[in-house]
Design an enzyme around this catalytic site. Sequence first.
Site, PDB file in Angstrom:
ATOM      1  N   ARG B 130       0.812  -1.225   0.000  1.00 14.82           N
ATOM      2  CA  ARG B 130       0.000   0.000   0.000  1.00 14.82           C
ATOM      3  C   ARG B 130       0.842   1.271   0.000  1.00 14.82           C
ATOM      4  O   ARG B 130       0.437   2.304   0.529  1.00 14.82           O
ATOM      5  CB  ARG B 130      -0.952   0.027   1.198  1.00 14.82           C
ATOM      6  CG  ARG B 130      -1.942  -1.114   1.199  1.00 14.82           C
ATOM      7  CD  ARG B 130      -3.090  -0.868   2.126  1.00 14.82           C
ATOM      8  NE  ARG B 130      -3.799  -2.113   2.361  1.00 14.82           N
ATOM      9  CZ  ARG B 130      -3.577  -2.921   3.396  1.00 14.82           C
ATOM     10  NH1 ARG B 130      -2.672  -2.591   4.293  1.00 14.82           N
ATOM     11  NH2 ARG B 130      -4.253  -4.023   3.518  1.00 14.82           N
ATOM     12  N   LYS B 152       1.818  11.375 -11.552  1.00  9.55           N
ATOM     13  CA  LYS B 152       1.120  10.386 -12.373  1.00  9.55           C
ATOM     14  C   LYS B 152       1.975   9.143 -12.535  1.00  9.55           C
ATOM     15  O   LYS B 152       3.119   9.219 -12.966  1.00  9.55           O
ATOM     16  CB  LYS B 152       0.827  10.963 -13.766  1.00  9.55           C
ATOM     17  CG  LYS B 152      -0.311  11.955 -13.784  1.00  9.55           C
ATOM     18  CD  LYS B 152      -0.675  12.265 -15.228  1.00  9.55           C
ATOM     19  CE  LYS B 152      -1.834  13.243 -15.293  1.00  9.55           C
ATOM     20  NZ  LYS B 152      -2.227  13.519 -16.693  1.00  9.55           N
ATOM     21  N   GLU B 194       7.321  19.347 -24.883  1.00  7.75           N
ATOM     22  CA  GLU B 194       6.684  19.692 -23.602  1.00  7.75           C
ATOM     23  C   GLU B 194       7.247  21.011 -23.056  1.00  7.75           C
ATOM     24  O   GLU B 194       6.531  21.800 -22.446  1.00  7.75           O
ATOM     25  CB  GLU B 194       6.880  18.568 -22.571  1.00  7.75           C
ATOM     26  CG  GLU B 194       6.327  17.215 -22.984  1.00  7.75           C
ATOM     27  CD  GLU B 194       4.792  17.089 -22.895  1.00  7.75           C
ATOM     28  OE1 GLU B 194       4.148  17.930 -22.231  1.00  7.75           O
ATOM     29  OE2 GLU B 194       4.252  16.140 -23.507  1.00  7.75           O
ATOM     30  N   LYS B 238       5.451  23.329 -14.274  1.00  3.60           N
ATOM     31  CA  LYS B 238       4.556  22.213 -13.968  1.00  3.60           C
ATOM     32  C   LYS B 238       4.272  22.147 -12.470  1.00  3.60           C
ATOM     33  O   LYS B 238       3.139  21.898 -12.054  1.00  3.60           O
ATOM     34  CB  LYS B 238       5.138  20.888 -14.467  1.00  3.60           C
ATOM     35  CG  LYS B 238       4.141  19.761 -14.282  1.00  3.60           C
ATOM     36  CD  LYS B 238       4.351  18.570 -15.161  1.00  3.60           C
ATOM     37  CE  LYS B 238       3.209  17.568 -14.957  1.00  3.60           C
ATOM     38  NZ  LYS B 238       3.417  16.299 -15.637  1.00  3.60           N
ATOM     39  N   GLU B 248      -5.837  16.876 -10.555  1.00  2.00           N
ATOM     40  CA  GLU B 248      -6.309  17.098 -11.916  1.00  2.00           C
ATOM     41  C   GLU B 248      -7.800  17.380 -11.986  1.00  2.00           C
ATOM     42  O   GLU B 248      -8.513  16.828 -12.822  1.00  2.00           O
ATOM     43  CB  GLU B 248      -5.976  15.879 -12.779  1.00  2.00           C
ATOM     44  CG  GLU B 248      -5.840  16.227 -14.245  1.00  2.00           C
ATOM     45  CD  GLU B 248      -5.183  15.121 -15.043  1.00  2.00           C
ATOM     46  OE1 GLU B 248      -5.322  13.957 -14.688  1.00  2.00           O
ATOM     47  OE2 GLU B 248      -4.524  15.468 -16.042  1.00  2.00           O
ATOM     48  N   ARG B 252      -5.106  21.956 -13.744  1.00  2.00           N
ATOM     49  CA  ARG B 252      -4.105  21.047 -14.278  1.00  2.00           C
ATOM     50  C   ARG B 252      -4.403  20.610 -15.714  1.00  2.00           C
ATOM     51  O   ARG B 252      -3.514  20.181 -16.434  1.00  2.00           O
ATOM     52  CB  ARG B 252      -4.019  19.833 -13.359  1.00  2.00           C
ATOM     53  CG  ARG B 252      -2.881  18.934 -13.645  1.00  2.00           C
ATOM     54  CD  ARG B 252      -2.589  18.119 -12.414  1.00  2.00           C
ATOM     55  NE  ARG B 252      -1.851  16.920 -12.733  1.00  2.00           N
ATOM     56  CZ  ARG B 252      -1.277  16.156 -11.821  1.00  2.00           C
ATOM     57  NH1 ARG B 252      -1.375  16.482 -10.556  1.00  2.00           N
ATOM     58  NH2 ARG B 252      -0.620  15.083 -12.159  1.00  2.00           N
ATOM     59  N   ASN B 256      -2.598  19.662 -20.614  1.00  2.00           N
ATOM     60  CA  ASN B 256      -2.950  18.842 -21.775  1.00  2.00           C
ATOM     61  C   ASN B 256      -2.991  19.654 -23.070  1.00  2.00           C
ATOM     62  O   ASN B 256      -3.472  19.159 -24.092  1.00  2.00           O
ATOM     63  CB  ASN B 256      -4.297  18.150 -21.539  1.00  2.00           C
ATOM     64  CG  ASN B 256      -4.167  17.073 -20.491  1.00  2.00           C
ATOM     65  OD1 ASN B 256      -3.190  16.337 -20.468  1.00  2.00           O
ATOM     66  ND2 ASN B 256      -5.140  17.002 -19.605  1.00  2.00           N
ATOM     67  N   HIS B 259      -2.523  18.062 -26.387  1.00  2.00           N
ATOM     68  CA  HIS B 259      -2.672  16.621 -26.184  1.00  2.00           C
ATOM     69  C   HIS B 259      -3.980  16.067 -26.741  1.00  2.00           C
ATOM     70  O   HIS B 259      -4.059  14.881 -27.036  1.00  2.00           O
ATOM     71  CB  HIS B 259      -2.573  16.281 -24.696  1.00  2.00           C
ATOM     72  CG  HIS B 259      -1.159  16.330 -24.172  1.00  2.00           C
ATOM     73  ND1 HIS B 259      -0.388  17.476 -24.242  1.00  2.00           N
ATOM     74  CD2 HIS B 259      -0.375  15.382 -23.598  1.00  2.00           C
ATOM     75  CE1 HIS B 259       0.807  17.227 -23.703  1.00  2.00           C
ATOM     76  NE2 HIS B 259       0.838  15.969 -23.311  1.00  2.00           N
ATOM     77  N   HIS B 263      -3.053  13.125 -28.837  1.00  2.00           N
ATOM     78  CA  HIS B 263      -3.414  11.751 -28.473  1.00  2.00           C
ATOM     79  C   HIS B 263      -4.146  11.052 -29.602  1.00  2.00           C
ATOM     80  O   HIS B 263      -3.907   9.871 -29.876  1.00  2.00           O
ATOM     81  CB  HIS B 263      -4.320  11.740 -27.234  1.00  2.00           C
ATOM     82  CG  HIS B 263      -3.565  11.789 -25.945  1.00  2.00           C
ATOM     83  ND1 HIS B 263      -4.087  12.352 -24.805  1.00  2.00           N
ATOM     84  CD2 HIS B 263      -2.342  11.333 -25.612  1.00  2.00           C
ATOM     85  CE1 HIS B 263      -3.210  12.250 -23.818  1.00  2.00           C
ATOM     86  NE2 HIS B 263      -2.135  11.645 -24.291  1.00  2.00           N
ATOM     87  N   HIS B 276       5.532  10.400 -28.476  1.00  2.00           N
ATOM     88  CA  HIS B 276       4.527  11.249 -27.833  1.00  2.00           C
ATOM     89  C   HIS B 276       4.766  12.746 -28.083  1.00  2.00           C
ATOM     90  O   HIS B 276       3.847  13.483 -28.446  1.00  2.00           O
ATOM     91  CB  HIS B 276       4.502  10.944 -26.333  1.00  2.00           C
ATOM     92  CG  HIS B 276       3.549  11.786 -25.545  1.00  2.00           C
ATOM     93  ND1 HIS B 276       2.183  11.680 -25.671  1.00  2.00           N
ATOM     94  CD2 HIS B 276       3.762  12.773 -24.623  1.00  2.00           C
ATOM     95  CE1 HIS B 276       1.592  12.553 -24.863  1.00  2.00           C
ATOM     96  NE2 HIS B 276       2.529  13.218 -24.214  1.00  2.00           N
TER      97      HIS B 276
END
Lengths: 371, 371
Positions: B130, B152, B194, B238, B248, B252, B256, B259, B263, B276
């Site tokens: 955990r 993330k 980025e 960031k 998020e 936040r 993106n 993106h 994506h 990416h």
Amino acid sequence: MSRITVNLPQNSYDIAIGEAGGQSSIASGNLSQLGLEMQQLNLGKKVLVISNPEIFNYYGDICVKSLEQAGFEVFTHLIPAGETYKHLGSIQQVYDTALNHHLERSSTFVALGGGVIGDMTGFAAATWLRGVNFVQVPTSLLAMVDASVGGKTGVNHPKGKNLIGAFYQPKLVLINPNVLKTLPVREFRAGMAEVIKYGIIWDKDLFEQLIAAEDLSCLEIIAPQLLETIITRSCQAKAEVVSKDEKESGLRAILNYGHTIGHAIESLTNYEQLVHGEAVAIGMVAAGKIAVKMGLWKADEGKLQDDLITKTGLPTAIPPQVTIEDILETVKSDKKVKAGKVRFILPTQIGNVIITDQVTPEIISQALKGN
Amino acid sequence: MSRITVNLPQNSYDIAIGEAGGQSSIASGNLSQLGLEMQQLNLGKKVLVISNPEIFNYYGDICVKSLEQAGFEVFTHLIPAGETYKHLGSIQQVYDTALNHHLERSSTFVALGGGVIGDMTGFAAATWLRGVNFVQVPTSLLAMVDASVGGKTGVNHPKGKNLIGAFYQPKLVLINPNVLKTLPVREFRAGMAEVIKYGIIWDKDLFEQLIAAEDLSCLEIIAPQLLETIITRSCQAKAEVVSKDEKESGLRAILNYGHTIGHAIESLTNYEQLVHGEAVAIGMVAAGKIAVKMGLWKADEGKLQDDLITKTGLPTAIPPQVTIEDILETVKSDKKVKAGKVRFILPTQIGNVIITDQVTPEIISQALKGN
């Protein structure tokens, strides 16, 4: 209906506890409020109810109907009952269902079931799309008084229980005490072991109410008022402890009272002979003996605890095939061992325990052998 | 050496960024400080370094030596390089290694590698017992400026990238800019996409420093001072965004930028044709066109962005085999779609963007077709 708020720095939530007994059939209990309760939390439109076939057969319809009436789009995912299904493979199947129904970050996973369903649903919720909403509807006493507070979620690794998991808080826990009518008596007593634990470690008044009851060995002979007290005060006790220590760094260790030796006995009997609560009951008796042996606890209070455990129909003796040497060996390999030192939680009086790493193998051995 | 503190309500941590270029060989850079840095955080004794064979070959020894000199007991687990290994099966193998070496709750998983290693190590750390401690030593520009902030972590589901994961914060990020010397140029440029993004969405001054540079298409022609600025200010940007929105839920989303369509293009080319960052570059150009088309952004600022992307050696055009109709279809099935509405991040001026769900398929189509 009573409510307990579990106060956490970031993720506080309510436990809604319905009325026990009286005229209220299960159908008229608070399960039918699930949809409205969730509606008030501004959760997303989609809900995945995760359960096992037996529990879902009893309570699935009323929950699904309540959710649909509140405007949710409801999907279900059933996992066969039992600890053997508590592994990552089952979680992957939950992911597949979530993907097939396009659940979003704002969606909610509802656990309808006991500890296994709750732990797995929580872990799936914690890890799908990096976390979706999680709601618990516990249907066993153990899940109500233990798993519904604390945020522990997870599955077993082939070599150990609950080794894979996350801390993840629900948005809501909804408890209907009347669903315990369908709980096997052995499971009920196992839950009572944790209730007794809260009395010893935290809540003297709860302990005294339990002592005052004539018989605690099955649900039917417990007064509805006492059942509500048992659930409410146990949740409250755990909530108070957890609120002070969300990530199990200090105080929360006291919740492991009875678990050090209990876990060892569970492991040594291959998790087959005893259910968790029974092992905890035996572990509390053992810890009590150690505390008395060390002069930390009065012998007559230890006896009060042991008598209460007996009155609840729980075992107090270490199974004959388990030797004290095996216990000592197993305790040392417990995952909670920190820097090699075994921590014990020992009572000093009813409602109070200490955390200590001063318990030597000799003391354990002497206390358990009654030397 | 500079430090950035990522301020979060519960889990603040530092990013330690070493000096770029000059006399400092990799060996004398801050990788050799890893052990001391971790020692100061009072982490447990055992450390599991997770890397891929190539990266470990370059930087494994110096990290392990530094950790051992600081008194840690170090184990390693290597995962073959590449996105194809970013799945739950690889995580299960990490669990097995952790179990075999008896890692405890106080132990630490160190990610030594790029984004894939970082994401997987973070997820394994988030879910073993955990949650154990997590430290990142990113070795790609993308991992330095993107993955090292935000918490993330995760792995891919057979049907989608990063669908399984958790938000989990590291205790420390240690960046040595000089390790970028071993990064393939295409990966370097992907990271720069980025960096340019941070200029557009948050940091006008960073954008202007990038505009002022003559050439940004490979590491060797970038002045050490500018490289440090690129890394430091990107992390800072960031960190500022994430500090304001850890989970998020709102702000936040601006990260993106580029993106949404990026994506879609990645997905439509089966994640094979573009890395990416290249897809994000194309996505930023597309988002810029949409913003200009909608009258939100001045055309000359859009051109500045596009020229900068070109100067970095990144693509700007949608691959010829991808149709705009395909993009529209794919955008609608993006996991970030909330209640059916597609969110776009659109610039209004350099250093500022808005979040909007007012972009219709018609506008996208017109903007991308140049009508």
